[in-house]
Design a protein around this motif. Structure first.
Motif, mmCIF file in Angstrom:
data_model
loop_
_atom_site.group_PDB
_atom_site.id
_atom_site.type_symbol
_atom_site.label_atom_id
_atom_site.label_comp_id
_atom_site.label_asym_id
_atom_site.label_seq_id
_atom_site.Cartn_x
_atom_site.Cartn_y
_atom_site.Cartn_z
ATOM 1 N N VAL A 1 -7.086 16.639 8.712
ATOM 2 C CA VAL A 1 -7.706 17.928 8.490
ATOM 3 C C VAL A 1 -8.369 18.079 7.119
ATOM 4 C CG1 VAL A 1 -7.401 20.439 8.572
ATOM 5 C CG2 VAL A 1 -6.088 18.997 10.100
ATOM 6 N N ASP A 2 -7.889 17.424 6.108
ATOM 7 C CA ASP A 2 -8.554 17.583 4.820
ATOM 8 C C ASP A 2 -9.102 16.250 4.335
ATOM 9 O OD1 ASP A 2 -7.045 16.250 2.769
ATOM 10 O OD2 ASP A 2 -5.615 17.870 2.663
ATOM 11 N N GLU A 3 -9.988 16.292 3.363
ATOM 12 C CA GLU A 3 -10.678 15.091 2.903
ATOM 13 C C GLU A 3 -9.931 14.349 1.804
ATOM 14 O OE1 GLU A 3 -14.637 16.181 1.786
ATOM 15 O OE2 GLU A 3 -15.093 16.989 3.755
ATOM 16 N N ASP A 4 -8.802 14.872 1.370
ATOM 17 C CA ASP A 4 -8.041 14.267 0.288
ATOM 18 C C ASP A 4 -7.373 12.976 0.761
ATOM 19 O OD1 ASP A 4 -6.513 13.677 -1.919
ATOM 20 O OD2 ASP A 4 -5.255 15.458 -1.790
ATOM 21 N N PRO A 5 -7.724 11.832 0.158
ATOM 22 C CA PRO A 5 -7.093 10.574 0.581
ATOM 23 C C PRO A 5 -5.586 10.552 0.337
ATOM 24 C CG PRO A 5 -8.621 10.190 -1.248
ATOM 25 C CD PRO A 5 -8.724 11.633 -0.872
ATOM 26 N N LYS A 6 -5.087 11.360 -0.597
ATOM 27 C CA LYS A 6 -3.635 11.408 -0.858
ATOM 28 C C LYS A 6 -2.893 11.964 0.357
ATOM 29 C CE LYS A 6 -1.511 10.577 -4.239
ATOM 30 N NZ LYS A 6 -0.808 9.321 -4.578
ATOM 31 N N THR A 7 -3.491 12.934 1.054
ATOM 32 C CA THR A 7 -2.867 13.481 2.258
ATOM 33 C C THR A 7 -2.763 12.399 3.327
ATOM 34 O OG1 THR A 7 -3.717 15.676 1.750
ATOM 35 C CG2 THR A 7 -3.032 15.284 4.021
ATOM 36 N N ALA A 8 -3.833 11.632 3.491
ATOM 37 C CA ALA A 8 -3.811 10.533 4.463
ATOM 38 C C ALA A 8 -2.765 9.490 4.072
ATOM 39 C CB ALA A 8 -5.192 9.884 4.566
ATOM 40 N N GLU A 9 -2.657 9.198 2.776
ATOM 41 C CA GLU A 9 -1.661 8.239 2.291
ATOM 42 C C GLU A 9 -0.243 8.720 2.593
ATOM 43 O OE1 GLU A 9 0.244 7.022 -2.001
ATOM 44 O OE2 GLU A 9 -1.896 7.476 -1.958
ATOM 45 N N ILE A 10 0.033 9.984 2.311
ATOM 46 C CA ILE A 10 1.376 10.538 2.539
ATOM 47 C C ILE A 10 1.710 10.552 4.020
ATOM 48 C CG2 ILE A 10 2.723 12.681 2.387
ATOM 49 C CD1 ILE A 10 1.291 13.095 -0.377
ATOM 50 N N MET A 11 0.768 10.974 4.846
ATOM 51 C CA MET A 11 1.014 11.002 6.288
ATOM 52 C C MET A 11 1.225 9.583 6.815
ATOM 53 S SD MET A 11 1.363 13.350 8.560
ATOM 54 C CE MET A 11 2.213 12.784 10.015
ATOM 55 N N SER A 12 0.485 8.615 6.292
ATOM 56 C CA SER A 12 0.641 7.220 6.707
ATOM 57 C C SER A 12 2.015 6.678 6.338
ATOM 58 C CB SER A 12 -0.443 6.349 6.070
ATOM 59 O OG SER A 12 -1.708 6.750 6.503
ATOM 60 N N LYS A 13 2.502 7.039 5.144
ATOM 61 C CA LYS A 13 3.836 6.591 4.726
ATOM 62 C C LYS A 13 4.909 7.198 5.620
ATOM 63 C CE LYS A 13 2.797 5.712 -0.122
ATOM 64 N NZ LYS A 13 3.033 6.121 -1.525
ATOM 65 N N ILE A 14 4.738 8.459 5.977
ATOM 66 C CA ILE A 14 5.708 9.116 6.860
ATOM 67 C C ILE A 14 5.750 8.417 8.215
ATOM 68 C CG2 ILE A 14 6.207 11.251 8.131
ATOM 69 C CD1 ILE A 14 5.119 12.756 5.610
ATOM 70 N N VAL A 15 4.589 8.138 8.786
ATOM 71 C CA VAL A 15 4.530 7.461 10.091
ATOM 72 C C VAL A 15 5.130 6.061 9.980
ATOM 73 C CG1 VAL A 15 2.978 6.537 11.861
ATOM 74 C CG2 VAL A 15 2.563 8.815 10.911
ATOM 75 N N LEU A 16 4.786 5.326 8.922
ATOM 76 C CA LEU A 16 5.309 3.971 8.716
ATOM 77 C C LEU A 16 6.831 3.967 8.662
ATOM 78 C CD1 LEU A 16 4.711 0.923 7.795
ATOM 79 C CD2 LEU A 16 5.100 1.816 5.496
ATOM 80 N N LEU A 17 7.400 4.860 7.854
ATOM 81 C CA LEU A 17 8.853 4.873 7.680
ATOM 82 C C LEU A 17 9.584 5.467 8.877
ATOM 83 C CD1 LEU A 17 8.870 5.812 3.920
ATOM 84 C CD2 LEU A 17 9.454 3.590 4.928
ATOM 85 N N ALA A 18 8.956 6.381 9.591
ATOM 86 C CA ALA A 18 9.578 6.946 10.788
ATOM 87 C C ALA A 18 9.703 5.881 11.876
ATOM 88 C CB ALA A 18 8.776 8.136 11.298
ATOM 89 N N GLU A 19 8.834 4.886 11.819
ATOM 90 C CA GLU A 19 8.874 3.783 12.775
ATOM 91 C C GLU A 19 9.169 2.483 12.036
ATOM 92 O OE1 GLU A 19 5.183 4.010 14.923
ATOM 93 O OE2 GLU A 19 5.753 5.892 15.872
ATOM 94 N N ASP A 20 10.167 2.517 11.149
ATOM 95 C CA ASP A 20 10.444 1.385 10.269
ATOM 96 C C ASP A 20 10.858 0.108 10.995
ATOM 97 O OD1 ASP A 20 13.006 2.212 10.948
ATOM 98 O OD2 ASP A 20 13.743 2.284 8.883
ATOM 99 N N LYS A 21 11.271 0.224 12.229
ATOM 100 C CA LYS A 21 11.632 -0.990 12.985
ATOM 101 C C LYS A 21 10.410 -1.858 13.263
ATOM 102 C CE LYS A 21 11.480 1.606 17.307
ATOM 103 N NZ LYS A 21 11.234 2.905 16.693
ATOM 104 N N LYS A 22 9.202 -1.292 13.140
ATOM 105 C CA LYS A 22 7.959 -2.027 13.390
ATOM 106 C C LYS A 22 7.367 -2.652 12.129
ATOM 107 C CE LYS A 22 6.576 1.005 17.203
ATOM 108 N NZ LYS A 22 5.525 1.951 17.653
ATOM 109 N N ILE A 23 7.978 -2.418 10.969
ATOM 110 C CA ILE A 23 7.441 -2.947 9.712
ATOM 111 C C ILE A 23 7.557 -4.460 9.691
ATOM 112 C CG2 ILE A 23 7.720 -3.005 7.200
ATOM 113 C CD1 ILE A 23 8.745 -0.121 7.360
ATOM 114 N N LYS A 24 6.455 -5.120 9.348
ATOM 115 C CA LYS A 24 6.438 -6.577 9.269
ATOM 116 C C LYS A 24 6.121 -7.078 7.855
ATOM 117 C CE LYS A 24 5.047 -7.508 14.060
ATOM 118 N NZ LYS A 24 5.810 -6.709 14.774
ATOM 119 N N ASP A 25 5.689 -6.191 6.984
ATOM 120 C CA ASP A 25 5.329 -6.563 5.620
ATOM 121 C C ASP A 25 6.577 -7.027 4.861
ATOM 122 O OD1 ASP A 25 5.017 -6.142 2.684
ATOM 123 O OD2 ASP A 25 2.992 -5.510 3.271
ATOM 124 N N PRO A 26 6.608 -8.304 4.422
ATOM 125 C CA PRO A 26 7.818 -8.824 3.767
ATOM 126 C C PRO A 26 8.149 -8.101 2.459
ATOM 127 C CG PRO A 26 6.052 -10.457 3.732
ATOM 128 C CD PRO A 26 5.572 -9.313 4.561
#
Length: 101
Positions: free
Chosen positions: A69-94
């Protein structure tokens, strides 16, 4: 504003293991529990350990970050971190896995 954006997007992503408390997203993952500060994007694992999860910004991307909804890249970064950690079983980054183990 970010809290409202996150709150609106949680059902869109089907994330039922994320709750909001003041200025933090509280996440119950399968590998651990995490908090994401909604202002700065700083991530902590339960017990106080800070996790270094760095965004990779794409210059080829346009200025619109759907569905954030907003153009601020920080909002996208925060939402991406939330999604990543909410599905932490899928993390492959060592690098991330070494921090949360």
């Amino acid at each position: 504003m970010r809290r409202a954006i996150v709150e609106f997007n949680l059902p869109l992503f089907g994330l039922k293991n994320v709750t909001l408390s003041e200025s933090h997203a509280l996440i119950k993952g399968t590998r651990g529990n995490y908090t994401v500060q909604l202002g700065s994007g700083v991530v902590h694992q339960e017990g106080g350990t800070m996790l270094n999860i760095l965004p990779v910004h794409s210059q080829s991307r346009g200025k619109l970050f759907l569905p954030f909804v907003d153009e601020d890249p920080k909002t996208a970064e925060i939402m991406s971190k939330i999604v990543l950690l909410a599905e932490d079983k899928k993390i492959k980054d060592p690098f991330i896995l070494d921090q949360i183990r």
